[in-house]
Design a protein around this motif. Sequence first.
Motif, PDB file in Angstrom:
ATOM      1  N   GLU A  21      31.297 -29.162  31.380  1.00  0.00           N
ATOM      2  CA  GLU A  21      31.674 -29.956  29.990  1.00  0.00           C
ATOM      3  C   GLU A  21      30.622 -30.605  29.501  1.00  0.00           C
ATOM      4  OE1 GLU A  21      34.307 -32.981  32.213  1.00  0.00           O
ATOM      5  OE2 GLU A  21      36.078 -31.470  32.209  1.00  0.00           O
ATOM      6  N   GLU A  22      29.770 -30.829  30.285  1.00  0.00           N
ATOM      7  CA  GLU A  22      28.139 -31.258  29.884  1.00  0.00           C
ATOM      8  C   GLU A  22      27.471 -30.188  29.024  1.00  0.00           C
ATOM      9  OE1 GLU A  22      26.562 -34.226  29.696  1.00  0.00           O
ATOM     10  OE2 GLU A  22      28.440 -34.938  30.798  1.00  0.00           O
ATOM     11  N   ARG A  23      27.542 -28.803  29.452  1.00  0.00           N
ATOM     12  CA  ARG A  23      27.077 -27.693  28.749  1.00  0.00           C
ATOM     13  C   ARG A  23      27.756 -27.830  27.396  1.00  0.00           C
ATOM     14  NH1 ARG A  23      25.787 -23.243  33.285  1.00  0.00           N
ATOM     15  NH2 ARG A  23      24.288 -24.389  34.361  1.00  0.00           N
ATOM     16  N   VAL A  24      29.006 -27.860  27.238  1.00  0.00           N
ATOM     17  CA  VAL A  24      29.941 -27.672  25.889  1.00  0.00           C
ATOM     18  C   VAL A  24      29.462 -29.001  25.028  1.00  0.00           C
ATOM     19  CG1 VAL A  24      32.018 -28.161  24.799  1.00  0.00           C
ATOM     20  CG2 VAL A  24      31.984 -26.488  26.956  1.00  0.00           C
ATOM     21  N   SER A  56      33.376 -23.695  24.340  1.00  0.00           N
ATOM     22  CA  SER A  56      34.585 -24.563  24.644  1.00  0.00           C
ATOM     23  C   SER A  56      35.464 -23.550  25.365  1.00  0.00           C
ATOM     24  CB  SER A  56      35.260 -25.480  24.042  1.00  0.00           C
ATOM     25  OG  SER A  56      35.855 -24.859  22.864  1.00  0.00           O
ATOM     26  N   GLU A  57      35.557 -22.137  24.806  1.00  0.00           N
ATOM     27  CA  GLU A  57      36.482 -21.273  25.526  1.00  0.00           C
ATOM     28  C   GLU A  57      35.747 -20.524  26.633  1.00  0.00           C
ATOM     29  OE1 GLU A  57      39.391 -18.872  26.005  1.00  0.00           O
ATOM     30  OE2 GLU A  57      39.388 -20.270  24.402  1.00  0.00           O
ATOM     31  N   GLU A  58      34.577 -20.512  26.641  1.00  0.00           N
ATOM     32  CA  GLU A  58      33.845 -20.061  27.855  1.00  0.00           C
ATOM     33  C   GLU A  58      34.153 -20.995  28.928  1.00  0.00           C
ATOM     34  OE1 GLU A  58      31.593 -17.581  30.441  1.00  0.00           O
ATOM     35  OE2 GLU A  58      32.520 -17.352  28.679  1.00  0.00           O
ATOM     36  N   ALA A  59      33.785 -22.208  28.489  1.00  0.00           N
ATOM     37  CA  ALA A  59      34.108 -23.377  29.551  1.00  0.00           C
ATOM     38  C   ALA A  59      35.215 -23.276  30.343  1.00  0.00           C
ATOM     39  CB  ALA A  59      33.666 -24.639  29.145  1.00  0.00           C
ATOM     40  N   ARG A  60      36.571 -23.294  29.435  1.00  0.00           N
ATOM     41  CA  ARG A  60      37.756 -23.391  29.719  1.00  0.00           C
ATOM     42  C   ARG A  60      37.940 -21.861  30.848  1.00  0.00           C
ATOM     43  NH1 ARG A  60      40.064 -22.895  24.691  1.00  0.00           N
ATOM     44  NH2 ARG A  60      38.976 -25.014  23.921  1.00  0.00           N
ATOM     45  N   ARG A  61      37.354 -20.651  30.291  1.00  0.00           N
ATOM     46  CA  ARG A  61      37.580 -19.550  31.132  1.00  0.00           C
ATOM     47  C   ARG A  61      36.932 -19.950  32.665  1.00  0.00           C
ATOM     48  NH1 ARG A  61      34.578 -15.904  28.286  1.00  0.00           N
ATOM     49  NH2 ARG A  61      35.684 -16.587  26.475  1.00  0.00           N
ATOM     50  N   ARG A  62      35.787 -20.424  32.726  1.00  0.00           N
ATOM     51  CA  ARG A  62      35.013 -20.678  33.944  1.00  0.00           C
ATOM     52  C   ARG A  62      35.943 -21.709  34.772  1.00  0.00           C
ATOM     53  NH1 ARG A  62      28.846 -20.912  32.748  1.00  0.00           N
ATOM     54  NH2 ARG A  62      28.353 -18.614  31.841  1.00  0.00           N
TER      55      ARG A  62
END
Length: 80
Positions: free
Chosen positions: A39-42, A49-55
């Motif tokens: 979340e901090e990286r986003v 945000s899509e990559e974060a959701r996937r991870r």
Amino acid sequence: MVALQLPVTQEVGLIAAAMVTVLGMWLCWEAPRSRMTLEERVKDGRISSEEARRRISRNQWFGPLVTVIGIALLAVALLN
């Protein structure tokens, strides 16, 4: 006192299964910290945000899956 002696292959199997189980437990333990980091990286714009959701989605099932596999391996090693 009588010591239980297991064949070497069974001992190795038990150790490997225990390591997989501990790895799964560690992944479960670290999942919230990983989520916060993502979340901090986003927020910083380093990942989408899509990559974060996937991870995050992958992390939600991967830790418990590895733990269950480790427990199953322990059961198999003990039953053989």
